[in-house]
Design an enzyme around this catalytic site. Structure first.
Site, PDB file in Angstrom:
ATOM      1  N   LYS A 109       6.971  -3.021 -20.467  1.00 23.79           N
ATOM      2  CA  LYS A 109       7.157  -2.050 -19.456  1.00 23.79           C
ATOM      3  C   LYS A 109       8.393  -1.593 -19.548  1.00 23.79           C
ATOM      4  CE  LYS A 109       6.065   1.163 -16.608  1.00 23.79           C
ATOM      5  NZ  LYS A 109       6.925   1.530 -15.533  1.00 23.79           N
ATOM      6  N   HIS A 131       9.176   0.517 -22.447  1.00 25.21           N
ATOM      7  CA  HIS A 131       8.603   1.855 -22.094  1.00 25.21           C
ATOM      8  C   HIS A 131       9.617   2.641 -21.247  1.00 25.21           C
ATOM      9  CE1 HIS A 131       6.516   4.369 -19.286  1.00 25.21           C
ATOM     10  NE2 HIS A 131       5.732   4.699 -20.198  1.00 25.21           N
ATOM     11  N   ASN A 132      10.153   2.077 -20.205  1.00 23.97           N
ATOM     12  CA  ASN A 132      10.895   2.791 -19.402  1.00 23.97           C
ATOM     13  C   ASN A 132      12.196   3.083 -20.149  1.00 23.97           C
ATOM     14  OD1 ASN A 132       9.054   2.415 -17.559  1.00 23.97           O
ATOM     15  ND2 ASN A 132      10.441   1.858 -15.840  1.00 23.97           N
ATOM     16  N   LEU A 157       0.833  -1.156  -0.025  1.00 24.87           N
ATOM     17  CA  LEU A 157      -0.092   0.065  -0.059  1.00 24.87           C
ATOM     18  C   LEU A 157       0.857   1.334   0.014  1.00 24.87           C
ATOM     19  CD1 LEU A 157      -2.803  -1.133   2.398  1.00 24.87           C
ATOM     20  CD2 LEU A 157      -2.688  -1.156  -0.027  1.00 24.87           C
ATOM     21  N   GLU A 215      11.443   6.020 -22.007  1.00 20.99           N
ATOM     22  CA  GLU A 215      11.353   7.038 -20.975  1.00 20.99           C
ATOM     23  C   GLU A 215      12.753   7.748 -20.862  1.00 20.99           C
ATOM     24  OE1 GLU A 215       8.875   6.202 -17.383  1.00 20.99           O
ATOM     25  OE2 GLU A 215      10.604   6.903 -16.393  1.00 20.99           O
ATOM     26  N   SER A 269       2.152   1.980 -15.716  1.00 18.15           N
ATOM     27  CA  SER A 269       2.960   3.154 -15.965  1.00 18.15           C
ATOM     28  C   SER A 269       1.906   4.361 -15.700  1.00 18.15           C
ATOM     29  CB  SER A 269       3.307   3.445 -17.454  1.00 18.15           C
ATOM     30  OG  SER A 269       3.935   4.725 -17.571  1.00 18.15           O
ATOM     31  N   ALA A 280      10.287  -4.571  -6.738  1.00 16.56           N
ATOM     32  CA  ALA A 280      10.775  -5.588  -7.739  1.00 16.56           C
ATOM     33  C   ALA A 280      11.889  -6.335  -6.862  1.00 16.56           C
ATOM     34  CB  ALA A 280      11.120  -5.107  -8.885  1.00 16.56           C
ATOM     35  N   ARG A 326      23.237   8.793 -17.023  1.00 15.36           N
ATOM     36  CA  ARG A 326      22.631   9.020 -15.510  1.00 15.36           C
ATOM     37  C   ARG A 326      23.847   8.381 -14.720  1.00 15.36           C
ATOM     38  NH1 ARG A 326      16.165   7.747 -14.324  1.00 15.36           N
ATOM     39  NH2 ARG A 326      15.604   8.517 -16.299  1.00 15.36           N
ATOM     40  N   ARG A 379       2.184  -5.032   5.129  1.00 15.64           N
ATOM     41  CA  ARG A 379       2.903  -5.609   6.348  1.00 15.64           C
ATOM     42  C   ARG A 379       3.127  -4.187   7.387  1.00 15.64           C
ATOM     43  NH1 ARG A 379       8.900  -7.550   4.869  1.00 15.64           N
ATOM     44  NH2 ARG A 379       9.395  -5.409   4.006  1.00 15.64           N
ATOM     45  N   HIS A 391      39.636 -14.735 -38.962  1.00 17.75           N
ATOM     46  CA  HIS A 391      38.103 -14.810 -38.548  1.00 17.75           C
ATOM     47  C   HIS A 391      37.160 -14.789 -39.772  1.00 17.75           C
ATOM     48  CE1 HIS A 391      38.632 -14.478 -34.322  1.00 17.75           C
ATOM     49  NE2 HIS A 391      39.376 -13.449 -34.552  1.00 17.75           N
ATOM     50  N   GLY A 436       0.537   1.270  -4.936  1.00 19.49           N
ATOM     51  CA  GLY A 436      -0.637   0.294  -4.602  1.00 19.49           C
ATOM     52  C   GLY A 436      -1.912   1.081  -3.979  1.00 19.49           C
TER      53      GLY A 436
HETATM   54  C1  6PG Z   1       6.183   4.951 -14.917  1.00 16.80           C
HETATM   55  C2  6PG Z   1       7.437   5.158 -14.806  1.00 16.80           C
HETATM   56  C3  6PG Z   1       7.797   4.550 -13.450  1.00 16.80           C
HETATM   57  C4  6PG Z   1       9.272   4.315 -12.987  1.00 16.80           C
HETATM   58  C5  6PG Z   1       9.804   5.957 -12.766  1.00 16.80           C
HETATM   59  C6  6PG Z   1      11.203   5.589 -12.130  1.00 16.80           C
HETATM   60  O1  6PG Z   1       5.979   4.381 -16.021  1.00 16.80           O
HETATM   61  O2  6PG Z   1       5.212   5.292 -14.193  1.00 16.80           O
HETATM   62  O3  6PG Z   1       8.384   4.396 -15.834  1.00 16.80           O
HETATM   63  O4  6PG Z   1       7.584   3.010 -13.424  1.00 16.80           O
HETATM   64  O5  6PG Z   1       9.470   3.672 -11.797  1.00 16.80           O
HETATM   65  O6  6PG Z   1       9.741   6.414 -13.854  1.00 16.80           O
HETATM   66  O7  6PG Z   1      12.148   5.223 -12.751  1.00 16.80           O
HETATM   67  P1  6PG Z   1      13.521   5.269 -12.502  1.00 16.80           P
HETATM   68  O8  6PG Z   1      13.887   5.564 -11.143  1.00 16.80           O
HETATM   69  O9  6PG Z   1      14.424   4.280 -12.847  1.00 16.80           O
HETATM   70  O10 6PG Z   1      14.000   6.746 -13.377  1.00 16.80           O
END
Ligand code: 6PG
Length: 473
Positions: free
Chosen positions: A181, A184-185, A10, A188, A127, A75, A286, A33, A450, A14
């Site tokens: 996903k 997707h990240n 939660l 992102e 997401s 995760a 990063r 918990r 090679h 969540g």
């Molecule tokens: C989403 C995001 C999310 C992710 C954050 C932080 O789709 O809502 O991708 O799931 O946790 O963007 O990601 P980083 O901490 O790796 O920048």
């Protein structure tokens, strides 16, 4: 009354997702918990059809069967620990949905493990952050269609809605949802990095103030660059720091953190031999940003760039806009190339146009560009890369030189635009009929036999290269 939907975990995601489900008329129950999290859920629920269970057995008993149990816990090992705790309490036909950012290999393993026990397992990418969870996320469930049908109605009601329906769909087999996903990240990360690179050029080379940056990003958000990330960037420039009264963005340390999903995307792309350099560069930047103390030390050892302005402010703004347009498209393009390769390699059976539809609302990478991407993949379902699509050919041809202009500017000012530069090199390499890689083949054959292929006849060849005698001193 027995609850239709249960949530374990939660925390922010969540709790908000559970309240979203409750807001659609379902009876829900949450468990964490940490008692403080249960209390927080009840405080925010304000009399809605929401309950918090004090223990896992109580939580299980509160759910109607077949039970729909979603996990939104960190995760990794915690997901395994929660599943282990759940197994003696659940029964055949119950459904466990993992909505965290789990690694796809873990999801494959959990899926196979649970298949034998008659428990449905759905690995689902979620997401949209806190706000998305509360009002409508983009949902990417994978596993098998039979399991998906059992949760489809709830997921469709809580997901974001775009002009093409609820932003959820059965993504594909086993770990397809979490793989999608992850990609997707990766996209992102690249889009965020590119925005920060353009910000750097505008701020340091163009001398744009934060108010001007706000106006520029707001204007961009009304046309080709319309997207969630450009929209929130415009907002960032307006925010004041409560402690100092200064612009908050200027008070934030330049160290970008990460939880690893961008890195996983790069790792997986390497495994599948798919080039995604714009995303790789974003991950690397990063890491470089995190080396703050070393960067500060090194900055005293070398002179910084004496930038000379190649463009006036207005020209620079136009170039940045086009560079970002080009870069965003290639970030999507690389991610989709990877997704297609993974779908074939792991038998996920992912429909790219459907993924693009699911990304249209609620998620972090939603943008107006998804419409054209969807068009390109619908016109040609076998499209391996958007560079080959007639939908994008005129756009790339028109914007390429502006991206080059932006990269030149950033080199001039020693502003590392790694992700945008990588996009340019990627594009130039991908449209090159001949690369100098023939020399690499010659070197490989010389030092390691090679072999190489030839331009004039088929087959594999080896040459007895005459090597220079090595002289020892
Ligand atoms: C989403 C995001 C999310 C992710 C954050 C932080 O789709 O809502 O991708 O799931 O946790 O963007 O990601 P980083 O901490 O790796 O920048």
């Amino acid at each position: 009354m027995a609850a239709h939907f249960g949530m374990i975990g939660l925390g922010t995601m969540g709790r908000n997702l559970l309240l979203n489900v409750a807001g659609h008329g379902y009876e829900v129950c949450g468990y964490d918990r940490e008692p403080a999290q249960q209390k927080r859920l009840m405080d925010e629920a304000k009399g809605k059809n929401v309950n918090a269970a004090a223990s896992l057995p109580e939580f299980i008993q509160s759910l109607q069967t077949p039970r729909i149990i979603m996990l939104l816990v960190p995760a990794g090992k915690i997901v395994d620990a929660v599943i282990t705790d759940l197994l003696p309490l659940v029964q055949k036909g119950d459904i466990i949905l993992d909505g965290g950012n789990s690694h796809f290999a873990d999801t494959e393993r959990r899926y196979s493990q649970l298949q034998g026990s008659g428990i449905h397992f759905i690995g689902m990418g979620v997401s949209g952050g806190e706000e998305g969870a509360r009002v409508g996320p983009s949902l990417m469930p994978g596993g098998n269609r039979e399991s998906y049908e059992l949760v489809k109605d709830i997921l469709e009601s809580v997901a974001a809605k775009s002009d093409e329906g609820a932003c959820v769909s059965f993504i594909g087999n086993t770990a397809a949802g979490h793989y999608t996903k992850m990609v997707h990240n990766g996209i992102e990360y690249a889009m965020m990095q590119m925005i920060s690179e353009v910000y750097g050029v505008l701020k340091y080379a163009g001398q744009f103030s934060n108010a001007e940056l706000h106006a520029l990003f707001s204007a961009w958000n009304k046309a080709e660059l319309q997207s969630f990330l450009v929209e929130i960037t415009a907002d960032v420039f307006l925010k004041k720091d409560e402690a100092t009264g200064k612009d908050l963005v200027d008070m934030i340390l330049d160290k970008a953190k990460q939880k690893g999903t961008g890195m996983w995307t790069s790792q997986s792309a390497m495994d599948l031999n798919v080039p995604i350099p714009s995303i790789d560069a974003a991950v690397t930047m990063r890491y470089l940003s995190a080396l703050k103390e070393e960067r500060v030390h090194h900055s005293s050892l070398y002179s910084s760039g004496n930038g000379k302005s190649l463009f006036n402010k207005e020209q620079l703004a136009g170039i940045c806009k086009n560079a970002l347009h080009f870069g965003f498209l290639l970030a999507y393009g690389q991610g989709l190339h990877l997704l297609k390769a993974a779908s074939e390699q792991y038998n996920y059976n992912i429909s790219i146009p459907e993924v693009l539809r699911v990304w249209k609302g609620g998620c972090i990478i939603r943008s107006v560009m998804l419409n054209d991407l969807r068009k390109a993949y619908k016109e040609n379902t076998g499209l391996s890369n958007i560079i080959a699509s007639p939908v994008f050919q005129p756009v790339f041809s028109q914007l390429r030189n502006d991206l080059a202009g932006l990269v030149k500017s950033s080199i001039e000012y020693q502003l590392p635009s790694a992700s945008l530069a990588a996009s340019l090199y990627y594009f130039d390499a991908y449209i090159a009929g001949r690369l100098p890689a023939n020399l690499i083949q010659a070197q490989r054959d010389l030092f390691g036999a090679h072999t190489y292929e030839r331009i004039d006849k088929p087959g594999v060849f080896h040459t007895g290269w005459e090597s220079k005698p090595i002289t020892m001193t």
